[in-house]
Design an enzyme around this catalytic site. Structure first.
Site, PDB file in Angstrom:
ATOM      1  N   LYS A 176       0.851  -1.201   0.000  1.00  0.00           N
ATOM      2  CA  LYS A 176       0.000   0.000   0.000  1.00  0.00           C
ATOM      3  C   LYS A 176       0.880   1.241   0.000  1.00  0.00           C
ATOM      4  O   LYS A 176       1.536   1.550   0.988  1.00  0.00           O
ATOM      5  CB  LYS A 176      -0.898   0.030   1.246  1.00  0.00           C
ATOM      6  CG  LYS A 176      -1.777   1.280   1.252  1.00  0.00           C
ATOM      7  CD  LYS A 176      -2.176   1.682   2.645  1.00  0.00           C
ATOM      8  CE  LYS A 176      -2.490   3.141   2.869  1.00  0.00           C
ATOM      9  NZ  LYS A 176      -2.256   4.120   1.843  1.00  0.00           N
ATOM     10  N   GLY A 229       6.865   5.507   8.237  1.00  0.00           N
ATOM     11  CA  GLY A 229       5.949   6.646   8.294  1.00  0.00           C
ATOM     12  C   GLY A 229       6.069   7.363   9.619  1.00  0.00           C
ATOM     13  O   GLY A 229       7.134   7.341  10.250  1.00  0.00           O
ATOM     14  N   GLU A 251      10.057   1.994  10.741  1.00  0.00           N
ATOM     15  CA  GLU A 251      11.055   3.064  10.625  1.00  0.00           C
ATOM     16  C   GLU A 251      10.276   4.370  10.684  1.00  0.00           C
ATOM     17  O   GLU A 251       9.528   4.700   9.788  1.00  0.00           O
ATOM     18  CB  GLU A 251      11.823   2.887   9.309  1.00  0.00           C
ATOM     19  CG  GLU A 251      13.146   3.605   9.328  1.00  0.00           C
ATOM     20  CD  GLU A 251      12.949   5.087   9.085  1.00  0.00           C
ATOM     21  OE1 GLU A 251      12.885   5.852  10.077  1.00  0.00           O
ATOM     22  OE2 GLU A 251      12.843   5.475   7.922  1.00  0.00           O
ATOM     23  N   CYS A 285      13.653  10.960   6.457  1.00  0.00           N
ATOM     24  CA  CYS A 285      13.701  10.522   7.860  1.00  0.00           C
ATOM     25  C   CYS A 285      15.105  10.768   8.414  1.00  0.00           C
ATOM     26  O   CYS A 285      15.287  10.943   9.614  1.00  0.00           O
ATOM     27  CB  CYS A 285      13.302   9.069   7.986  1.00  0.00           C
ATOM     28  SG  CYS A 285      14.035   8.036   6.742  1.00  0.00           S
ATOM     29  N   GLU A 385      10.448  16.254  15.574  1.00  0.00           N
ATOM     30  CA  GLU A 385      10.667  16.095  14.134  1.00  0.00           C
ATOM     31  C   GLU A 385       9.761  17.067  13.369  1.00  0.00           C
ATOM     32  O   GLU A 385       8.556  17.107  13.598  1.00  0.00           O
ATOM     33  CB  GLU A 385      10.339  14.663  13.706  1.00  0.00           C
ATOM     34  CG  GLU A 385      10.643  14.421  12.251  1.00  0.00           C
ATOM     35  CD  GLU A 385      10.324  13.006  11.781  1.00  0.00           C
ATOM     36  OE1 GLU A 385       9.199  12.548  12.011  1.00  0.00           O
ATOM     37  OE2 GLU A 385      11.199  12.389  11.168  1.00  0.00           O
TER      38      GLU A 385
HETATM   39  P1  NDP Z   1       1.605   8.391   8.013  1.00  0.00           P
HETATM   40  O1  NDP Z   1       2.371   7.686   9.064  1.00  0.00           O
HETATM   41  O2  NDP Z   1       0.170   8.696   8.306  1.00  0.00           O
HETATM   42  O3  NDP Z   1       1.608   7.571   6.633  1.00  0.00           O
HETATM   43  C1  NDP Z   1       2.520   6.585   6.274  1.00  0.00           C
HETATM   44  C2  NDP Z   1       1.784   5.414   5.632  1.00  0.00           C
HETATM   45  O4  NDP Z   1       0.915   4.815   6.587  1.00  0.00           O
HETATM   46  C3  NDP Z   1       0.899   5.832   4.456  1.00  0.00           C
HETATM   47  O5  NDP Z   1       0.882   4.809   3.484  1.00  0.00           O
HETATM   48  C4  NDP Z   1      -0.461   5.934   5.123  1.00  0.00           C
HETATM   49  O6  NDP Z   1      -1.547   5.850   4.239  1.00  0.00           O
HETATM   50  C5  NDP Z   1      -0.408   4.747   6.054  1.00  0.00           C
HETATM   51  N1  NDP Z   1      -1.377   4.773   7.148  1.00  0.00           N
HETATM   52  C6  NDP Z   1      -2.063   5.831   7.630  1.00  0.00           C
HETATM   53  N2  NDP Z   1      -2.870   5.431   8.635  1.00  0.00           N
HETATM   54  C7  NDP Z   1      -2.704   4.097   8.767  1.00  0.00           C
HETATM   55  C8  NDP Z   1      -3.268   3.110   9.631  1.00  0.00           C
HETATM   56  N3  NDP Z   1      -4.195   3.411  10.543  1.00  0.00           N
HETATM   57  N4  NDP Z   1      -2.849   1.830   9.516  1.00  0.00           N
HETATM   58  C9  NDP Z   1      -1.915   1.492   8.608  1.00  0.00           C
HETATM   59  N5  NDP Z   1      -1.366   2.389   7.740  1.00  0.00           N
HETATM   60  C10 NDP Z   1      -1.752   3.673   7.829  1.00  0.00           C
HETATM   61  O7  NDP Z   1       2.405   9.696   7.658  1.00  0.00           O
HETATM   62  P2  NDP Z   1       1.928  11.008   6.862  1.00  0.00           P
HETATM   63  O8  NDP Z   1       2.083  10.777   5.419  1.00  0.00           O
HETATM   64  O9  NDP Z   1       0.572  11.439   7.341  1.00  0.00           O
HETATM   65  O10 NDP Z   1       3.010  12.052   7.386  1.00  0.00           O
HETATM   66  C11 NDP Z   1       2.897  12.578   8.687  1.00  0.00           C
HETATM   67  C12 NDP Z   1       4.256  12.713   9.334  1.00  0.00           C
HETATM   68  O11 NDP Z   1       4.858  11.419   9.477  1.00  0.00           O
HETATM   69  C13 NDP Z   1       5.286  13.517   8.544  1.00  0.00           C
HETATM   70  O12 NDP Z   1       5.154  14.894   8.715  1.00  0.00           O
HETATM   71  C14 NDP Z   1       6.569  13.000   9.147  1.00  0.00           C
HETATM   72  O13 NDP Z   1       6.809  13.628  10.372  1.00  0.00           O
HETATM   73  C15 NDP Z   1       6.275  11.540   9.385  1.00  0.00           C
HETATM   74  N6  NDP Z   1       6.780  10.717   8.260  1.00  0.00           N
HETATM   75  C16 NDP Z   1       7.922  10.019   8.453  1.00  0.00           C
HETATM   76  C17 NDP Z   1       8.465   9.313   7.413  1.00  0.00           C
HETATM   77  C18 NDP Z   1       9.728   8.546   7.567  1.00  0.00           C
HETATM   78  O14 NDP Z   1      10.467   8.411   6.590  1.00  0.00           O
HETATM   79  N7  NDP Z   1       9.988   7.938   8.707  1.00  0.00           N
HETATM   80  C19 NDP Z   1       7.868   9.309   6.077  1.00  0.00           C
HETATM   81  C20 NDP Z   1       6.642  10.052   5.984  1.00  0.00           C
HETATM   82  C21 NDP Z   1       6.134  10.713   7.048  1.00  0.00           C
HETATM   83  P3  NDP Z   1      -2.265   7.187   3.698  1.00  0.00           P
HETATM   84  O15 NDP Z   1      -1.230   7.922   2.925  1.00  0.00           O
HETATM   85  O16 NDP Z   1      -3.359   6.657   2.867  1.00  0.00           O
HETATM   86  O17 NDP Z   1      -2.749   7.948   4.904  1.00  0.00           O
END
Ligand code: NDP
Length: 501
Positions: A176, A229, A251, A285, A385
């Site tokens: 996904k 995420g 991560e 990240c 962050e």
């Molecule tokens: P999220 O953690 O919400 O999204 C990451 C992934 O998880 C996406 O595919 C998202 O889907 C999915 N997701 C969302 N909700 C659920 C759930 N309940 N169960 C399983 N999967 C889920 O991050 P965001 O994109 O909203 O970004 C928010 C913040 O997260 C950023 O500002 C940053 O601080 C951090 N982040 C960190 C990253 C890293 O590299 N460690 C990368 C990206 C973000 P969908 O997109 O459909 O919501």
């Protein structure tokens, strides 16, 4: 506007399929242009994709690992051929500059090439038995169908890391992508499809986190989940996976620091800080979000840094001359601007930037100036962050003080020290609480043949992506005892008798 906006479906059991779900658009964060539309997969479609992965597992796990490797190598070849196309999609959909868009794709090519070779290694151990005519060994086995949930910031590279490891291990994938970058996900899956993976081995679902993400993690047939995420989502995934006792790779970001010692090569340092802090508009990240500077060089470093940061060219990332593109979304923009407001309110000194860029070429995008604050070590800007083009600079008295500041955050992903003194370099390798330490290089720049991951709230330390550790997320160890003595031998009991004569 595009004349025709392509409507994508879901990919499972070897075909792109129409969905019953509503549709959502994906847009260019620099121009607002609609790039494509995708389905919000329904729970029934989530179940169907997982069923297709489950159905493919038996044949895929029995496919000899070197043959699985051949398919990975073929996928790497397809991605190489389509690199420019994919790189442009990364830049258009996510907003990183085109050189980095190409780099994103290259990372997936590199990892697929590396993982293909793993198909001919995947070593186990042979271990001596305490009994005669008995042999003991360990073999790796794939856990089963796995879920891969990925973010938008490395929309081809991260799916590449996760899927390359899962597929070579023998696990069919249900992938996904982030709802901000489904087109990158679809292009990546097109490459895997073109390479010829059997139906059901590769499956992709688009849609919401709560329906598709939760649906994948909670499904009884998904036997491991790899997630990158935000921390809150990651903790939620961890809890849900724990109820099923399955493996989880997480991560969840960082608050990575560069330490600048007083003997550092300052030109090298400034090049590294600018790339680390403002590459991908700070949305890595591993981005450098703190610069901890020895007090003896503080004024000079800050002066030069501000001067160079204010000269960075912000603009459309598809233009080769642009240094920094937009942030990835409206939400990202709001979050970063909120942190800039917090920084001012907390009494941080805004040294450069701090504004959203509007009008002209910026009118329809999410552009924020490269921003630098001088902050207190305990301030929110120094601790939380931000995930955007905001660098916090902090003054340190000496090495010990710098390391204490670096370790004072809840994350532990990447870290760096600039020094020409071996004492500080080698001590930092041991002292910095982080999964990665760079010496005389910024906090970004991971290479696929080495493990990648962190400690503290970056994620559990028992899994690492990439490198020789990549297989751990998707395999378990089977221990095998082969007794060819022709009689019942009793471990622990017979040993005593043999020793006694
Ligand atoms: P999220 O953690 O919400 O999204 C990451 C992934 O998880 C996406 O595919 C998202 O889907 C999915 N997701 C969302 N909700 C659920 C759930 N309940 N169960 C399983 N999967 C889920 O991050 P965001 O994109 O909203 O970004 C928010 C913040 O997260 C950023 O500002 C940053 O601080 C951090 N982040 C960190 C990253 C890293 O590299 N460690 C990368 C990206 C973000 P969908 O997109 O459909 O919501």
């Amino acid at each position: 506007m595009n004349a025709v906006v392509r409507e994508y479906g879901l990919f499972f059991n070897g075909k792109w399929r129409k969905s019953e779900g509503k549709r959502f658009e994906t847009r260019n964060p620099a121009t607002g242009e609609v790039l494509a539309t995708f389905p919000l997969a329904t729970p029934t479609e989530v179940a169907a994709a997982i069923k297709s992965a489950k159905g493919a597992f038996e044949a895929w796990r029995k496919t000899p690992a070197p043959r699985r490797g051949d398919l990975l190598l073929e996928a790497a070849t397809v991605m190489k051929r389509r690199k420019e196309e994919l790189g442009r999609v990364v830049t258009s959909e996510m907003g990183k500059v085109i050189a980095e868009g190409r780099g994103d794709v290259q990372e997936a090519i590199d990892f697929y090439t590396y993982a293909a070779g793993e198909g001919r290694r995947m070593f186990g151990e042979t271990v001596p038995s305490e009994l005669p005519n008995k042999m003991c060994m360990t073999v790796r086995l794939p856990v089963g169908p796995v879920g891969l949930i990925t973010p938008w910031n490395f929309p081809v590279a991260i799916p590449g890391w996760k899927s390359g490891a899962a597929l070579i291990a023998g696990c069919p994938i249900v992938f996904k992508p982030s709802s901000l970058t489904p087109l990158c996900g679809a292009k990546f899956v097109e490459c895997l499809d073109e390479a010829g993976f059997p139906p059901g081995v590769v499956n992709m679902l688009t849609g919401s986190g709560p329906v598709v993400g939760d649906g994948i993690v909670a499904h009884p047939d998904i036997r491991a989940v790899s997630f990158t995420g935000g921390v809150d989502t990651g903790k939620h995934v961890y809890e849900s996976a724990a109820k099923k006792m399955i493996k989880v790779g997480l991560e969840l970001g960082g608050k990575n620091a560069i330490i600048a010692m007083d003997d550092a090569n300052l030109d090298l340092l400034l090049d590294g800080v600018l790339f680390g802090a403002f590459g991908t508009a700070g949305q890595r990240c591993t981005a450098t979000s703190r610069l901890i500077v020895h007090e003896k060089i503080y004024d000079r470093v800050v002066g030069d840094l501000v001067e160079r940061a204010s000269r960075l060219k912000v603009g459309n990332p598809i233009d080769e001359k642009t240094d920094m593109g937009p942030v990835a979304s409206d939400d990202q923009e709001k979050k970063v601007l909120e942190y800039i407001a917090i920084g001012k309110k907390e009494g941080g000194t805004l040294l450069t930037g701090g504004r959203k860029l509007t009008g002209g070429p910026f009118a329809k995008g999410f552009f924020i100036q490269p921003t630098i604050f001088a902050v207190d070590r305990n301030s929110r800007l120094a601790q939380e962050e931000i995930f955007g083009p905001v660098l916090s600079v902090i003054k340190a008295k000496d090495y010990e003080d710098a390391v204490a500041i670096a370790n004072s955050v809840k994350y532990g992903l990447s870290s760096s020290i600039y020094t020409n003194d071996l004492r500080w370099a080698f001590r930092a390798m041991q002292d910095l609480e982080a999964g990665i330490t760079y010496v005389n290089a910024p906090t970004i720049g991971a290479e696929v043949q080495l493990p990648f991951g962190g400690t503290k709230e970056t994620g559990p330390t028992d899994t690492r992506e990439a490198g020789t550790t990549a297989l751990e997320e998707f395999t378990y160890w089977k221990t095998v005892y082969v007794d060819y003595s022709g009689r019942l031998q009793k471990a622990q009991i017979d040993t005593a008798r043999l020793a006694g004569g």
